[in-house]
Design a protein around this motif. Structure first.
Motif, PDB file in Angstrom:
ATOM      1  N   MET A 242       0.831  -1.209   0.000  1.00  0.00           N
ATOM      2  CA  MET A 242       0.000   0.000   0.000  1.00  0.00           C
ATOM      3  C   MET A 242       0.865   1.258   0.000  1.00  0.00           C
ATOM      4  O   MET A 242       0.562   2.228  -0.698  1.00  0.00           O
ATOM      5  CB  MET A 242      -0.906   0.022   1.238  1.00  0.00           C
ATOM      6  CG  MET A 242      -1.930  -1.081   1.300  1.00  0.00           C
ATOM      7  SD  MET A 242      -3.411  -0.722   0.363  1.00  0.00           S
ATOM      8  CE  MET A 242      -3.968   0.748   1.172  1.00  0.00           C
ATOM      9  N   LEU A 243       1.937   1.244   0.795  1.00  0.00           N
ATOM     10  CA  LEU A 243       2.833   2.404   0.852  1.00  0.00           C
ATOM     11  C   LEU A 243       3.401   2.703  -0.530  1.00  0.00           C
ATOM     12  O   LEU A 243       3.402   3.848  -0.985  1.00  0.00           O
ATOM     13  CB  LEU A 243       3.976   2.128   1.827  1.00  0.00           C
ATOM     14  CG  LEU A 243       3.802   2.587   3.260  1.00  0.00           C
ATOM     15  CD1 LEU A 243       4.977   2.128   4.096  1.00  0.00           C
ATOM     16  CD2 LEU A 243       3.691   4.110   3.308  1.00  0.00           C
ATOM     17  N   ASN A 246       0.673   4.034  -2.952  1.00  0.00           N
ATOM     18  CA  ASN A 246       0.270   5.416  -2.699  1.00  0.00           C
ATOM     19  C   ASN A 246       1.381   6.386  -3.036  1.00  0.00           C
ATOM     20  O   ASN A 246       1.118   7.464  -3.567  1.00  0.00           O
ATOM     21  CB  ASN A 246      -0.186   5.582  -1.256  1.00  0.00           C
ATOM     22  CG  ASN A 246      -1.546   4.964  -1.033  1.00  0.00           C
ATOM     23  OD1 ASN A 246      -2.205   4.558  -1.990  1.00  0.00           O
ATOM     24  ND2 ASN A 246      -1.966   4.862   0.201  1.00  0.00           N
ATOM     25  N   ASP A 250       0.728   9.162  -5.828  1.00  0.00           N
ATOM     26  CA  ASP A 250       0.977  10.542  -5.394  1.00  0.00           C
ATOM     27  C   ASP A 250       1.964  11.206  -6.326  1.00  0.00           C
ATOM     28  O   ASP A 250       1.770  12.328  -6.775  1.00  0.00           O
ATOM     29  CB  ASP A 250       1.604  10.542  -3.991  1.00  0.00           C
ATOM     30  CG  ASP A 250       0.569  10.848  -2.938  1.00  0.00           C
ATOM     31  OD1 ASP A 250      -0.612  10.821  -3.292  1.00  0.00           O
ATOM     32  OD2 ASP A 250       0.953  11.121  -1.793  1.00  0.00           O
ATOM     33  N   HIS A 257       0.430  17.275 -12.218  1.00  0.00           N
ATOM     34  CA  HIS A 257       0.085  18.609 -11.752  1.00  0.00           C
ATOM     35  C   HIS A 257       1.153  19.609 -12.199  1.00  0.00           C
ATOM     36  O   HIS A 257       0.861  20.657 -12.753  1.00  0.00           O
ATOM     37  CB  HIS A 257      -0.031  18.569 -10.230  1.00  0.00           C
ATOM     38  CG  HIS A 257      -0.530  19.836  -9.652  1.00  0.00           C
ATOM     39  ND1 HIS A 257      -1.815  20.258  -9.818  1.00  0.00           N
ATOM     40  CD2 HIS A 257       0.086  20.788  -8.932  1.00  0.00           C
ATOM     41  CE1 HIS A 257      -1.979  21.414  -9.218  1.00  0.00           C
ATOM     42  NE2 HIS A 257      -0.842  21.756  -8.658  1.00  0.00           N
TER      43      HIS A 257
END
Lengths: 272, 295
Positions: A242-243, A246, A250, A257
């Motif tokens: 999971m780490l 994510n 991210d 972005h």
């Protein structure tokens, strides 16, 4: 940010190669060897039935990750198809939006539980339930992305040239959706892993003894005081996966972005 | 301004109820048949069906179900012969207690940590950010296991106490809140109204308090609504790990026993909560934000 990706690939490879790497049969019980601490014979110790924790963790990765992958497919397929339909056939958009709003009115875990009640417990059922519970969110995000794409000049140009609707959907919209879809798939996979492991932990994904990170965690918790290793291995495996997921999504997100910001800045300069 | 969200809220809820009703009536194998299959007793099964109104035409069952729901009657459990409303009312307080405490922690710790990590560039703030990011990714059932273990070693059993579950679950929600608050506050840092405030010579302290925080904290209203819904929905997991007999355990037992009316009742209550909270957050944000209010 290469590390999370490398780790994730490593975890995937370990799970794939479980039949080659696992030193023992993950299902073999040896009551006389129950709750052995890690040693040369059992590198990660044994659980309450004397099964080898290392072998079970490797095989468990295979089961848990493929379950989450299957669930992700169940989320993406109806999500993307529904979004394409909503954008290509405007008549359906209103109805689909209503459907998605209703879909999203249920918290994902609760919806998954409702679906599992319909089908009864089992691996395939949990994958379907967890995936479908996430599908509404996928549909909504993809619809927004596709609407933005459909307003782009090159799509309008293709339409003006008389391109068929399905050609535009396939060539322009789907291809343009790819960057968004990649991030969305990562996030959806992470949710699906979390929820499907949760349902296994609650005892809803098939056989109680099967090697599965969620099931192992549930079994290991019973004897956690006496033999923490039995729960530690699967728990750390889920956490690490999971780490990495994510961190990766991210990063992808930040990256996009920044690129958008750079592009905006570039166009502002070009306009000036 | 209130009419449109209210109408769409009612429409969504009606659809949710309808879907839940037909999904559970049409798709599965017959629950009553399954219950009496072992006893091979068709007469008893028929009687039970009649008691539950399952022998009526589907549309009539649906109409009756809607009417009953409006009166707060969600049917009878297939196994314990008690009403669903009764079962939920009995278990709900435990779930609300945990969710309420966790939400308080999430709001308090989450907002302060988010603002702090947005405004400070020191080493403690960076460490806190790392901690928040890790906590955000770690599955709550793993943290709960570790917490239960460490507290068990330190103090012995904590069976039934609300403090530890609330701390674990609340910190996870706080991590989500802190991440959002940090980004939201940072985004306001480049906004025109902040530049204007600085330009007119407002002290930095006031720029932060009056402009950056007030605008930056707006999205938190929505996230907190979402988090409280997740806290209620996630009760299934926390309550099973911490052995608290709340609504989550009720739902889990009902799913395992395939007790349709109970599953339907709990899931619909969760959906109701989720939708109402979200709509309330939308309206509340609109009231707070002059930009949306005037639009």
């Amino acid at each position: 940010m290469r590390l999370p990706l490398l780790l994730l690939i490593g975890i995937g490879l370990l799970a794939l190669a479980a039949p080659l790497l696992a030193p023992y049969d993950p299902l073999l019980t040896r009551p006389e060897q129950a709750l052995q601490p890690p040693s040369g014979t059992f590198l990660l110790g044994t659980d309450h039935l004397g099964r080898d924790v290392l072998s079970r963790t490797l095989w468990g990765g295979r089961r848990t990750l493929s379950l989450a992958l299957l669930a992700t497919a169940w989320a993406l397929l109806p999500g993307v198809a529904g979004a394409l339909l909503a954008v290509s056939v405007p008549r359906l958009d209103g109805g689909l939006r209503l459907l998605v709003n209703t879909w999203l009115a249920f918290p994902p875990l609760a919806l998954a539980l409702l679906l599992v009640t319909l089908t009864g417990p089992g691996t395939a059922a949990v994958a379907l339930a967890v995936g479908l519970a996430q599908g509404g969110a996928v549909l909504r995000v993809c619809r927004a992305g596709l609407l933005a794409l459909a307003a782009e000049e090159y799509v309008l140009a293709a339409r003006a040239q008389g391109a068929a609707g399905w050609h535009i959907a396939r060539v322009h919209l789907l291809r343009g959706l790819w960057p968004l879809l990649r991030v969305l798939a990562g996030i959806t996979f992470s949710y699906c892993l979390f929820n499907s492991a949760a349902l296994s932990l609650l005892g809803l994904a098939g056989q109680p003894g099967s090697p599965d990170w969620g099931v192992m965690l549930a079994d290991g918790r019973q004897a956690f005081r006496a033999a923490p290793w039995a729960a530690l291995a699967p728990g750390l495996a889920i956490t690490l996966t999971m780490l990495c997921l994510n961190a990766l999504t991210d990063h992808d997100h930040d990256h996009d972005h920044n690129r958008d910001r750079d592009r905006d800045r570039g166009s502002a300069q070009a306009g000036a | 301004m209130l009419l449109r969200p209210l109408l769409s809220l009612l429409l969504t809820l009606w659809l949710a109820v309808t879907l839940a009703f037909f999904a559970l009536r049409v798709l599965p194998g017959d629950a009553i048949a399954a219950q009496f299959a072992a006893a091979a007793n068709p007469a008893a099964a028929a009687l039970r069906r009649e008691q539950l109104g399952l022998d009526l035409p589907l549309w009539q069952q649906y109409g009756q179900y809607l009417l009953n729901l409006l009166r707060g009657d969600a049917g009878v459990s297939l196994y314990s012969a008690r009403t669903v409303t009764e079962l939920i009312a009995e278990r709900l307080p435990l779930t609300l207690e945990l969710a309420g405490l966790a939400l308080l922690l999430a709001a308090g710790a989450g907002i302060s940590a988010g603002v702090y990590t947005a405004l400070s560039r020191g080493v403690p703030a960076r460490l806190l950010r790392l901690f928040i990011d890790v906590l955000f990714s770690v599955p709550v059932y793993w943290t709960a296991t570790l917490a239960l273990f460490s507290v068990g070693v330190l103090i012995g059993g904590v069976q039934g106490a609300v403090g530890l579950p609330a701390l674990v679950v609340g910190l996870h929600s706080a991590a989500a809140v802190a991440r959002l608050v940090r980004v939201a506050v940072l985004q306001t840092a480049g906004a025109d109204f902040v530049r204007t405030a600085r330009g007119k010579g407002l002290p930095e302290r006031l720029v932060i308090r009056r402009h950056m925080l007030r605008a930056g904290l707006l999205p938190v209203v929505q996230l907190l609504a979402l988090q409280s819904a997740y806290l209620m929905g996630g009760a299934v997991m926390t309550e099973s790990i911490f052995q608290r007999p709340g609504m989550g355990l009720l739902l889990l037992d009902a799913v395992l026993a395939r007790d349709y009316p109970v599953v339907q009742g709990v899931v619909l209550l969760l959906a109701l909560l989720y939708t109402v909270l979200n709509t309330a957050a939308d309206v509340f944000t609109a009231l707070l934000d002059p930009r949306i209010r005037r639009a």
